[in-house]
Design a protein around this motif. Structure first.
Motif, PDB file in Angstrom:
ATOM      1  N   TYR A  37      -2.064  -1.567   4.733  1.00 42.75           N
ATOM      2  CA  TYR A  37      -0.889  -2.167   4.115  1.00 42.75           C
ATOM      3  C   TYR A  37      -0.435  -3.496   4.714  1.00 42.75           C
ATOM      4  CZ  TYR A  37       3.447  -2.833   1.672  1.00 42.75           C
ATOM      5  OH  TYR A  37       4.451  -3.370   0.903  1.00 42.75           O
ATOM      6  N   GLU A  86       0.200  -6.221   1.926  1.00 43.99           N
ATOM      7  CA  GLU A  86       1.552  -6.740   1.726  1.00 43.99           C
ATOM      8  C   GLU A  86       1.547  -8.248   1.455  1.00 43.99           C
ATOM      9  OE1 GLU A  86       5.832  -5.848   3.819  1.00 43.99           O
ATOM     10  OE2 GLU A  86       4.074  -6.004   5.120  1.00 43.99           O
ATOM     11  N   GLU A 109       0.927  -8.714  -2.156  1.00 38.99           N
ATOM     12  CA  GLU A 109       2.139  -8.410  -2.926  1.00 38.99           C
ATOM     13  C   GLU A 109       3.087  -9.607  -2.959  1.00 38.99           C
ATOM     14  OE1 GLU A 109       2.648  -3.595  -2.217  1.00 38.99           O
ATOM     15  OE2 GLU A 109       3.702  -4.988  -0.891  1.00 38.99           O
ATOM     16  N   GLU A 114       4.479 -11.440  -6.282  1.00 39.01           N
ATOM     17  CA  GLU A 114       5.930 -11.595  -6.502  1.00 39.01           C
ATOM     18  C   GLU A 114       6.286 -13.052  -6.756  1.00 39.01           C
ATOM     19  OE1 GLU A 114       7.561  -9.872  -2.948  1.00 39.01           O
ATOM     20  OE2 GLU A 114       7.509  -7.835  -3.770  1.00 39.01           O
ATOM     21  N   PHE A 170       3.226  -5.420 -10.175  1.00 39.23           N
ATOM     22  CA  PHE A 170       2.108  -4.735  -9.520  1.00 39.23           C
ATOM     23  C   PHE A 170       2.516  -3.333  -9.126  1.00 39.23           C
ATOM     24  CE2 PHE A 170       4.455  -7.026  -6.282  1.00 39.23           C
ATOM     25  CZ  PHE A 170       4.643  -6.081  -5.293  1.00 39.23           C
ATOM     26  N   THR A 196       1.215  -0.544  -6.124  1.00 39.66           N
ATOM     27  CA  THR A 196       0.383  -0.368  -4.939  1.00 39.66           C
ATOM     28  C   THR A 196       0.242   1.125  -4.655  1.00 39.66           C
ATOM     29  OG1 THR A 196       1.167  -2.470  -4.053  1.00 39.66           O
ATOM     30  CG2 THR A 196       0.089  -0.980  -2.502  1.00 39.66           C
ATOM     31  N   ALA A 244      -4.888 -12.008  -4.412  1.00 38.59           N
ATOM     32  CA  ALA A 244      -3.767 -12.103  -5.344  1.00 38.59           C
ATOM     33  C   ALA A 244      -3.872 -13.362  -6.205  1.00 38.59           C
ATOM     34  CB  ALA A 244      -2.447 -12.087  -4.588  1.00 38.59           C
TER      35      ALA A 244
END
Length: 162
Positions: free
Chosen positions: A13, A17, A20, A24, A30, A32, A121
């Motif tokens: 993670y 992260e 993510e 964002e 999304f 997870t 991403a």
């Protein structure tokens, strides 16, 4: 538009992260999940097989060591899958990278660098931008900002080193 981020372990993670945060920033929804290719293979199959029903359009599969998660996801979906190799205690993540990038013919998994969450991403955003012109414009602005930031750094460097 929605991206699924699946990781083989909760220990992945801190890297995930970072992906993510990029999603964002672009306003991309999304989900997870922790799904192991080896410990929960039936869950992995079900998740990948039913991803389209959940409006998922791209998957990012983050895994370390044997790192078969991306391949398992790709085997059960026609959606694009991006493999994110996670640096592990073994071989500094090279084992993860090779496990993801060496996919058999017919089961492609796009692969980014070891711990390359931001690029995973950004690649997801670029894939989505084929369908969503707003994302394409946002990506153009993102790249322009990167260029501007480097040019500012260069100007500073030039003025400090004269």
């Amino acid at each position: 538009m929605k991206v699924a981020i699946v990781m083989g372990s909760k220990s992945d993670y801190p890297v995930v992260e970072r992906a993510e945060k990029i999603l964002e920033q672009f306003g991309v929804a999304f989900e997870t999940r922790i799904i192991s290719a080896h410990r929960t293979p039936r869950v992995a199959e079900h998740f990948a097989s039913h991803a389209e029903e959940k409006d998922i359009e791209v998957m990012i599969a983050a895994a370390g060591k044997a790192a078969h998660l991306g391949g398992v996801m790709a085997a059960f979906t026609a959606l694009p899958v991006i493999g994110l190799p996670i640096k592990s205690s073994t071989m500094d993540g090279l084992d993860s990278l090779l496990s993801i990038v060496q996919m058999p013919k017919g089961i492609p998994v796009a692969t980014v660098a070891i711990d390359g969450a931001e690029n995973a991403a950004l690649l997801a955003v670029q894939i989505l931008s084929v369908k969503y012109p707003k994302l394409r414009e946002a990506m153009k602005q993102y790249k322009k900002k990167m260029e501007d930031d480097v040019m500012k750094l260069d100007e500073q460097f030039q003025s400090e080193n004269k």
